[in-house]
Scaffold this motif. Structure first.
Motif, PDB file in Angstrom:
ATOM      1  N   LEU A 361      -1.333  19.774  37.599  1.00 48.02           N
ATOM      2  CA  LEU A 361      -1.905  19.719  36.254  1.00 48.02           C
ATOM      3  C   LEU A 361      -3.272  19.049  36.268  1.00 48.02           C
ATOM      4  CD1 LEU A 361       1.124  18.797  33.941  1.00 48.02           C
ATOM      5  CD2 LEU A 361      -0.028  20.998  34.142  1.00 48.02           C
ATOM      6  N   VAL A 362      -3.370  17.940  36.991  1.00 44.32           N
ATOM      7  CA  VAL A 362      -4.638  17.207  37.044  1.00 44.32           C
ATOM      8  C   VAL A 362      -5.700  18.018  37.781  1.00 44.32           C
ATOM      9  CG1 VAL A 362      -5.781  15.137  37.947  1.00 44.32           C
ATOM     10  CG2 VAL A 362      -3.544  14.947  36.821  1.00 44.32           C
ATOM     11  N   MET A 363      -5.329  18.632  38.911  1.00 49.25           N
ATOM     12  CA  MET A 363      -6.301  19.369  39.703  1.00 49.25           C
ATOM     13  C   MET A 363      -6.730  20.668  39.029  1.00 49.25           C
ATOM     14  SD  MET A 363      -4.871  18.608  43.566  1.00 49.25           S
ATOM     15  CE  MET A 363      -6.384  19.120  44.379  1.00 49.25           C
ATOM     16  N   ASN A 364      -5.909  21.174  38.101  1.00 48.73           N
ATOM     17  CA  ASN A 364      -6.292  22.343  37.315  1.00 48.73           C
ATOM     18  C   ASN A 364      -6.983  21.951  36.010  1.00 48.73           C
ATOM     19  OD1 ASN A 364      -5.240  25.239  38.245  1.00 48.73           O
ATOM     20  ND2 ASN A 364      -3.778  23.715  38.982  1.00 48.73           N
ATOM     21  N   LYS A 365      -7.317  20.660  35.885  1.00 45.71           N
ATOM     22  CA  LYS A 365      -8.009  20.145  34.691  1.00 45.71           C
ATOM     23  C   LYS A 365      -7.177  20.350  33.428  1.00 45.71           C
ATOM     24  CE  LYS A 365     -11.483  19.416  37.458  1.00 45.71           C
ATOM     25  NZ  LYS A 365     -11.680  18.058  38.038  1.00 45.71           N
ATOM     26  N   ALA A 367      -4.627  18.164  32.672  1.00 43.73           N
ATOM     27  CA  ALA A 367      -4.165  16.849  32.255  1.00 43.73           C
ATOM     28  C   ALA A 367      -5.129  15.806  32.794  1.00 43.73           C
ATOM     29  CB  ALA A 367      -2.752  16.585  32.777  1.00 43.73           C
ATOM     30  N   PRO A 368      -5.241  14.669  32.111  1.00 43.06           N
ATOM     31  CA  PRO A 368      -6.118  13.605  32.599  1.00 43.06           C
ATOM     32  C   PRO A 368      -5.532  12.946  33.842  1.00 43.06           C
ATOM     33  CG  PRO A 368      -4.875  12.849  30.697  1.00 43.06           C
ATOM     34  CD  PRO A 368      -4.585  14.325  30.836  1.00 43.06           C
ATOM     35  N   ALA A 369      -6.387  12.343  34.640  1.00 46.36           N
ATOM     36  CA  ALA A 369      -5.927  11.694  35.873  1.00 46.36           C
ATOM     37  C   ALA A 369      -4.935  10.575  35.589  1.00 46.36           C
ATOM     38  CB  ALA A 369      -7.136  11.144  36.640  1.00 46.36           C
ATOM     39  N   GLU A 650      -0.844  17.949  22.989  1.00 43.96           N
ATOM     40  CA  GLU A 650      -2.211  17.442  22.881  1.00 43.96           C
ATOM     41  C   GLU A 650      -2.313  16.010  23.385  1.00 43.96           C
ATOM     42  OE1 GLU A 650      -3.825  19.995  19.000  1.00 43.96           O
ATOM     43  OE2 GLU A 650      -2.882  18.016  18.716  1.00 43.96           O
ATOM     44  N   THR A 651      -1.208  15.276  23.300  1.00 44.65           N
ATOM     45  CA  THR A 651      -1.192  13.888  23.766  1.00 44.65           C
ATOM     46  C   THR A 651      -1.203  13.796  25.275  1.00 44.65           C
ATOM     47  OG1 THR A 651       0.015  13.187  21.792  1.00 44.65           O
ATOM     48  CG2 THR A 651       0.095  11.721  23.692  1.00 44.65           C
ATOM     49  N   ILE A 652      -0.481  14.705  25.948  1.00 47.17           N
ATOM     50  CA  ILE A 652      -0.328  14.572  27.401  1.00 47.17           C
ATOM     51  C   ILE A 652      -1.245  15.494  28.195  1.00 47.17           C
ATOM     52  CG2 ILE A 652       2.067  13.842  27.145  1.00 47.17           C
ATOM     53  CD1 ILE A 652       2.898  16.637  28.146  1.00 47.17           C
ATOM     54  N   LEU A 653      -1.770  16.547  27.562  1.00 46.01           N
ATOM     55  CA  LEU A 653      -2.618  17.498  28.275  1.00 46.01           C
ATOM     56  C   LEU A 653      -4.079  17.317  27.883  1.00 46.01           C
ATOM     57  CD1 LEU A 653      -0.357  20.687  27.976  1.00 46.01           C
ATOM     58  CD2 LEU A 653      -0.544  19.117  29.910  1.00 46.01           C
ATOM     59  N   ALA A 654      -4.960  17.802  28.741  1.00 48.19           N
ATOM     60  CA  ALA A 654      -6.391  17.615  28.515  1.00 48.19           C
ATOM     61  C   ALA A 654      -6.953  18.763  27.677  1.00 48.19           C
ATOM     62  CB  ALA A 654      -7.113  17.563  29.850  1.00 48.19           C
TER      63      ALA A 654
END
Length: 654
Positions: A361-365, A367-369, A650-654
């Protein structure tokens, strides 16, 4: 991010390498090709993340410390893709029973604890670590990723961003473990976004990152043997022997006439050296220790010795699982303990799964780091849990003098106490089905609604598994309510919900409609309303958040992050199998059915009793994380409930 003590080395003590050596770039470097490292590589590769796997040994270790795969690990293997877990089931065997012995006399047989009501994997799978690793290695190779054997990590550090640079990265030096006949060993420098350390209990990565590994080394002296034997003992799957010499011995059938013996000997003395003990250890020693446990007339002789070692048990856990947001510890690099209870490899496999989907998720932008912090927060307590359980089980098996010895013997003789003995040997938590993560940024309680009273229904808990009916168009020949009136199992099929949660890195959203869809007279109108909500929000979520790298097992584009299912309850009629939802693809809002409402109860969703106009207040929406833990839940399935779910994403994803 959770940071450990800062690493002070900058390759200062590392061998000099040619300054012209190019720096190779790789998104993720995985150090260690045991089950944990290989599983992490498989998961990330299936999610389209490029990985490089190095292993200091020249092949997968032929000797296997771990032998059992618990129910929860089988569940996460089954979630990877359809048929994935079958590769492992075909290589192992389900364990049925353990034989309890006093000396050479079998006292009773205990069936393994069954968990069929809560999971389809009711028994643990006996499968050597070597075989499990080879299945994973083959799967990885079929995707074009080959383990680089004979390469070891020399040094690694997180390089902080210089002025004007945006992000830190991991700089790692590796080298060949074997020195060529002519010339020096080759060195390489790798620049990666992340590094996953799965390099075992003596982790070089953990050492280089200066992550503390507190705990204790037990005084137990234990001998382990793998080989072929000649004996008149009646050998089955697993034997637990209370020795006539007060010691404890376990015998496990590996395959054919290949057995493993684990024998408690005594305690180490301060002047004993483990390496010297292993150099001096012989098959004659093993035969002597074994015969001392058995009755004197018992025949026991070693025909062939594959592996004979003496070892000490460590109970340790890393202080931090994450170093500077870039280096992650997993498996034995993060936690070591007694093999009692079969928790070690299983905890490591679950480390891998927890980390992989978050990294993707993070590497696909998407979710935040900061999401990666939850890997440390969730998995560290699981290591403490594994250490505590294995220590407790080890303590029950150990030699504690003649009083406990005779108590054990009494229990073996008294058949009315079998259920008590069974709970001692197979505590429910050993199957790892009760794992629950605390509330955090992704296990988010509703802002105004109270959490359910039962912990199994709360956010963070493993999603309950249970039977549910997968409908197909026209599966009911007439308006009859009993499920057993379905004309064909291919048209309407009872499955377990964990079978439906397929695909790595996906959120599964369960829409519990209660009995709001049960009345055939109002079904069409209410179904259309629900279908509209489902289509509108699923389209909205998928357009905002989707993978750019994910591929399915046929190498086709599979960029969906969300799968959605509608579950109705009450009397099942022909109207329900001729509507809109039953024609949807699985995961696109297809209709499932729960005639008895027992599946609703599994998730703490009471079946609605009224069928008033405000049907949106009935049922619930439950969001299942990619690792099948409950991430969020909201009562009702009306407009406000759908908006709350959107707010959660929206809270957990970027």
């Amino acid at each position: 991010m959770s940071n450990s003590n800062s690493s002070s080395n900058s390759f200062k003590d590392s061998p000099n390498i040619d300054p012209s050596t190019p720096v190779q770039e790789m998104p993720v470097l995985i150090v260690g090709a045991g089950p944990v490292g290989l599983f992490e590589a498989v998961l990330l590769t299936k999610m389209g993340i490029r990985v490089r796997v190095i292993e200091r040994e020249t092949e997968i270790a032929p000797m296997s410390r771990a032998l059992g795969t618990q129910a929860r690990s089988l569940e996460i293997l089954s979630m990877v893709e359809e048929g994935f877990v079958d590769k492992f089931l075909a290589q192992g065997r389900l364990l049925n029973q353990v034989d309890l012995y006093y000396g050479s006399k079998r006292m009773c047989q205990l069936p393994f604890a069954r968990h069929g009501s809560v999971t389809r994997f009711g028994q643990p799978l006996f499968m050597e670590q070597e075989r499990l690793s080879k299945v994973l290695e083959k799967d990885l190779a079929e995707m074009g990723v080959h383990v680089e054997f004979g390469w070891e990590l020399v040094d690694t550090e997180v390089v902080e961003p210089a002025a004007g640079a945006e992000e830190s990265y991991v700089k790692t030096m590796i080298r060949q473990t074997a020195k060529p006949e002519n010339g020096e060993r080759e060195h390489q420098v790798i620049r990666s976004e992340y590094l996953v350390a799965a390099d075992g209990g003596r982790s070089v990565v953990r050492h280089k990152a200066n992550i503390k590994f507190p705990g204790r080394t037990l005084s137990n002296k234990t001998i382990m043997f793998d080989g072929i034997i000649d004996t008149d003992l009646e050998l089955n799957d697993i034997m637990a022997i209370t020795g006539v010499n007060y010691k404890t011995m376990f015998i496990m059938c590996m395959r054919d006439n290949h057995y493993r013996f684990v024998i408690e000997v005594d305690d180490f003395t301060p002047d004993e050296d483990l390496d010297q003990i292993n150099r001096d250890l012989t098959v004659a020693d093993l035969e002597r220790y074994t015969k001392a446990c058995l009755h004197p007339e018992t025949k026991f002789r070693v025909i062939e010795n594959f592996w004979l070692i003496c070892y000490r048990i460590n109970e340790r856990r890393a202080e931090n699982y994450i170093h500077k947001g870039r280096i992650f510890l997993a498996g034995d690099a993060a936690h070591v303990h007694s093999p009692a209870g079969g928790q070690g490899m299983n905890t490591g496999l679950q480390d891998s799964y927890n980390l992989a989907w978050k990294l993707a998720l993070v590497m696909n932008k998407l979710a935040p780091a900061s999401l990666l912090q939850t890997y440390h927060d969730e998995r560290l307590p699981m290591a403490d849990r594994a250490v505590e359980l294995s220590s407790r089980l080890l303590g029950r098996a150990r030699d504690k003098g003649p009083v406990l010895h005779y108590i054990k013997r009494f229990f073996l003789i008294m058949s009315p106490l079998l259920m008590y003995i069974k709970s001692l040997f197979f505590p429910r938590e050993s199957a790892m089905l009760d794992i629950r993560y605390p509330a955090n940024s992704i296990n988010l309680p509703h802002k105004s609604q109270p959490q359910p009273k039962e912990q199994a229904h709360q956010v963070g808990a493993r999603a309950p598994d249970g039977p549910i009916l997968r409908l197909s168009p026209g599966s009911i020949s007439e308006d009859l309510s009993p499920v057993d009136k379905i004309t064909s199992p291919t048209e309407g099929q009872q499955v377990r919900v964990q079978e439906v949660f397929l695909g790595v890195g996906k959120f599964h959203i369960l829409i519990f409609a209660g009995d709001s869809l049960a009345d055939p007279a109002s079904f069409q109108q209410r179904e259309q309303q629900l279908a509209q909500h489902a289509e509108e929000h699923l389209s909205q979520w998928r357009s905002r958040w989707h993978y750019t790298t994910l591929r399915d097992n046929n190498n086709k584009s599979d960029n969906q992050l969300f799968k959605l299912y509608v579950v109705g309850a009450g009397a099942l009629t022909k109207a329900h199998t001729s509507g809109l939802l039953v024609r949807r693809a699985q995961g696109d809002g297809r209709l499932f059915w729960d005639s008895s409402a027992e599946f609703h109860e599994l998730y703490g969703v009471p079946q609605a009793k009224g069928r008033g106009d405000d049907v949106g207040q009935q049922g619930a929406i439950v969001v299942i994380r990619p690792d099948s833990h409950i991430g969020y839940r909201v009562q009702g399935h009306g407009k406000n409930a759908w908006a709350d779910v959107t707010e959660y994403f929206e809270t957990i994803l970027a």
